[in-house]
Design a protein around this motif. Structure first.
Motif, PDB file in Angstrom:
ATOM      1  N   ILE A   1      -5.876  -6.661  -8.189  1.00  9.58           N
ATOM      2  CA  ILE A   1      -6.255  -6.974  -9.572  1.00  9.58           C
ATOM      3  C   ILE A   1      -6.524  -5.687 -10.347  1.00  9.58           C
ATOM      4  CG2 ILE A   1      -8.025  -8.052 -11.024  1.00  9.58           C
ATOM      5  CD1 ILE A   1      -8.290 -10.212  -8.877  1.00  9.58           C
ATOM      6  N   GLY A   2      -7.186  -4.726  -9.687  1.00  9.33           N
ATOM      7  CA  GLY A   2      -7.451  -3.444 -10.334  1.00  9.33           C
ATOM      8  C   GLY A   2      -6.171  -2.698 -10.679  1.00  9.33           C
TER       9      GLY A   2
ATOM     10  N   SER B   1      -5.212   1.912  -5.525  1.00 11.39           N
ATOM     11  CA  SER B   1      -6.254   0.994  -5.998  1.00 11.39           C
ATOM     12  C   SER B   1      -6.956   0.293  -4.839  1.00 11.39           C
ATOM     13  CB  SER B   1      -5.630  -0.047  -6.933  1.00 11.39           C
ATOM     14  OG  SER B   1      -6.614  -0.946  -7.405  1.00 11.39           O
ATOM     15  N   ILE B   2      -6.173  -0.143  -3.847  1.00  7.65           N
ATOM     16  CA  ILE B   2      -6.746  -0.832  -2.680  1.00  7.65           C
ATOM     17  C   ILE B   2      -7.558   0.139  -1.819  1.00  7.65           C
ATOM     18  CG2 ILE B   2      -6.169  -2.056  -0.538  1.00  7.65           C
ATOM     19  CD1 ILE B   2      -3.642  -3.087  -2.088  1.00  7.65           C
TER      20      ILE B   2
ATOM     21  N   LEU C   1       0.796  -1.221   0.000  1.00  8.46           N
ATOM     22  CA  LEU C   1       0.000   0.000   0.000  1.00  8.46           C
ATOM     23  C   LEU C   1       0.828   1.271   0.000  1.00  8.46           C
ATOM     24  CD1 LEU C   1      -2.152  -2.145   1.437  1.00  8.46           C
ATOM     25  CD2 LEU C   1      -3.378  -0.010   1.776  1.00  8.46           C
ATOM     26  N   GLY C   2       2.071   1.186   0.415  1.00  7.41           N
ATOM     27  CA  GLY C   2       2.884   2.380   0.508  1.00  7.41           C
ATOM     28  C   GLY C   2       2.789   3.010   1.884  1.00  7.41           C
ATOM     29  N   THR C   3       3.820   3.755   2.272  1.00  6.59           N
ATOM     30  CA  THR C   3       3.857   4.334   3.605  1.00  6.59           C
ATOM     31  C   THR C   3       2.761   5.377   3.819  1.00  6.59           C
ATOM     32  OG1 THR C   3       5.457   6.010   2.880  1.00  6.59           O
ATOM     33  CG2 THR C   3       6.341   3.961   3.785  1.00  6.59           C
ATOM     34  N   LEU C   4       2.314   6.033   2.768  1.00  3.16           N
ATOM     35  CA  LEU C   4       1.300   7.077   2.914  1.00  3.16           C
ATOM     36  C   LEU C   4      -0.122   6.517   3.005  1.00  3.16           C
ATOM     37  CD1 LEU C   4       2.560   9.857   0.447  1.00  3.16           C
ATOM     38  CD2 LEU C   4       2.976   9.627   2.892  1.00  3.16           C
ATOM     39  N   LEU C   5      -0.301   5.255   2.649  1.00  2.00           N
ATOM     40  CA  LEU C   5      -1.658   4.715   2.566  1.00  2.00           C
ATOM     41  C   LEU C   5      -1.895   3.476   3.425  1.00  2.00           C
ATOM     42  CD1 LEU C   5      -2.079   5.006  -1.330  1.00  2.00           C
ATOM     43  CD2 LEU C   5      -3.037   6.540   0.397  1.00  2.00           C
TER      44      LEU C   5
ATOM     45  N   SER D   1     -11.095  -6.258  -0.368  1.00  2.00           N
ATOM     46  CA  SER D   1     -10.541  -5.009  -0.896  1.00  2.00           C
ATOM     47  C   SER D   1      -9.112  -5.201  -1.377  1.00  2.00           C
ATOM     48  CB  SER D   1     -10.587  -3.916   0.180  1.00  2.00           C
ATOM     49  OG  SER D   1     -11.913  -3.652   0.578  1.00  2.00           O
ATOM     50  N   MET D   2      -8.349  -6.032  -0.665  1.00  2.00           N
ATOM     51  CA  MET D   2      -6.976  -6.300  -1.062  1.00  2.00           C
ATOM     52  C   MET D   2      -6.926  -7.027  -2.405  1.00  2.00           C
ATOM     53  SD  MET D   2      -3.756  -6.050  -0.425  1.00  2.00           S
ATOM     54  CE  MET D   2      -3.728  -5.506   1.280  1.00  2.00           C
ATOM     55  N   ILE D   3      -7.702  -8.086  -2.533  1.00  2.50           N
ATOM     56  CA  ILE D   3      -7.707  -8.865  -3.777  1.00  2.50           C
ATOM     57  C   ILE D   3      -8.202  -8.020  -4.947  1.00  2.50           C
ATOM     58  CG2 ILE D   3      -8.760 -10.827  -4.965  1.00  2.50           C
ATOM     59  CD1 ILE D   3      -8.811 -12.275  -2.258  1.00  2.50           C
TER      60      ILE D   3
END
Length: 274
Positions: A241-242, A253-254, A198-202, A235-237
């Motif tokens: 995929i998105g 996207s997540i 997700l990244g540190t910001l999200l 939401s992760m899956i």
């Protein structure tokens, strides 16, 4: 190409398989921790520790070291520092979180500007990248997630008691200080493990969103946990995929998927109440 073929194509790649394994394991534990943190009104600690992880990633990349191995101990220390500030400096939870996170962001920006700047590597950590997950990260993330799930199971009753009534728990003999530190440390580990996806910001969104979504329809704490886990994994899956289909960073996207799920659950909750 229909949706089934698209999903099959995405899952045929090794990097997507790794992202799914890591993502699902992180989604599982983060949604469980989120249930305790949100109800304790301490959910912002995830966001604060995410800012700390940005500084640790910048430091690791500047030194040419693995961000995962540098971030884990430093973010854990930051979580302990936040708890110490709450106790010793008479600061509220959000004040200590803001103090540590602001300092960390400043340090991270300074390190990044003096080293390589905000290049592709650090951007993948800021917003997440399914391409950034290697085999070592996958093994470590899954093993650590399993260990954390076992720890939560062992201390479930104490965590539950401290979440709903900390003062009564203390009188009843529960070591509330230890439980609060434990919850903070587990959150810090989750933040570090999830920053690749997700990244540190999200990453903090994965702690908050599933819980507030499930709160719209859940009738008990157990149902809150179960629905939250299902929302997080879905939401992760869907988000991963998105991100493959639309060629966008995995983190946004997540988070977008989590937001849409929340809107749906909020609407359903309103209709049920009527």
């Amino acid at each position: 190409m229909n949706i089934i073929e698209t999903i099959s194509e995405a899952m045929s790649f090794v990097f997507m398989q790794r992202a799914m394994v890591v993502g699902i394991s992180i989604a599982f534990i983060s949604s469980i921790l989120g249930s305790f943190l949100v109800l304790k009104r301490y959910s912002l600690i995830g966001d604060g520790l995410a800012h700390v992880s940005f500084a640790t990633v910048a430091l690791a990349l500047a030194l040419g070291l693995s961000p995962l191995f540098v971030s884990l101990p430093l973010v854990i220390l930051a979580s302990i520092l936040i708890m110490k500030l709450n106790e010793k400096a008479s600061l509220n939870g959000d004040a200590s979180i803001g103090l540590v996170s602001s300092f960390s962001i400043a340090i991270g920006v300074i390190i990044a500007s003096k080293a390589k700047g905000f290049n592709t590597d650090i951007n993948s950590y800021l917003f997440g990248s399914i391409l950034a997950i290697d085999k070592t990260d996958s093994y470590i993330s899954v093993i650590m997630s399993i260990i954390m799930i076992i720890i939560v199971y062992i201390f479930y009753q104490d965590l539950l008691a401290v979440t709903f009534d900390e003062e009564f728990s203390k009188v009843s003999g529960v070591n509330t200080t230890f439980i609060n530190y434990l919850l903070s440390i587990l959150t810090s580990i989750t933040v570090v493990l999830g920053m690749r996806v997700l990244g540190t910001l999200l990453i903090s969104s994965l702690i908050i969103f599933p819980t507030i979504s499930s709160m719209q329809i859940a009738k008990s704490f157990k149902s809150l946990l179960i629905i939250g886990v299902c929302v997080a994994i879905f939401s992760m899956i869907t988000g991963l995929i998105g991100s493959y289909v639309f060629n966008i960073p995995s983190g946004p996207s997540i988070v977008l998927t989590n937001t849409l799920v929340f809107v749906c659950f909020y609407t359903i909750g309103k209709l049920i109440k009527r």
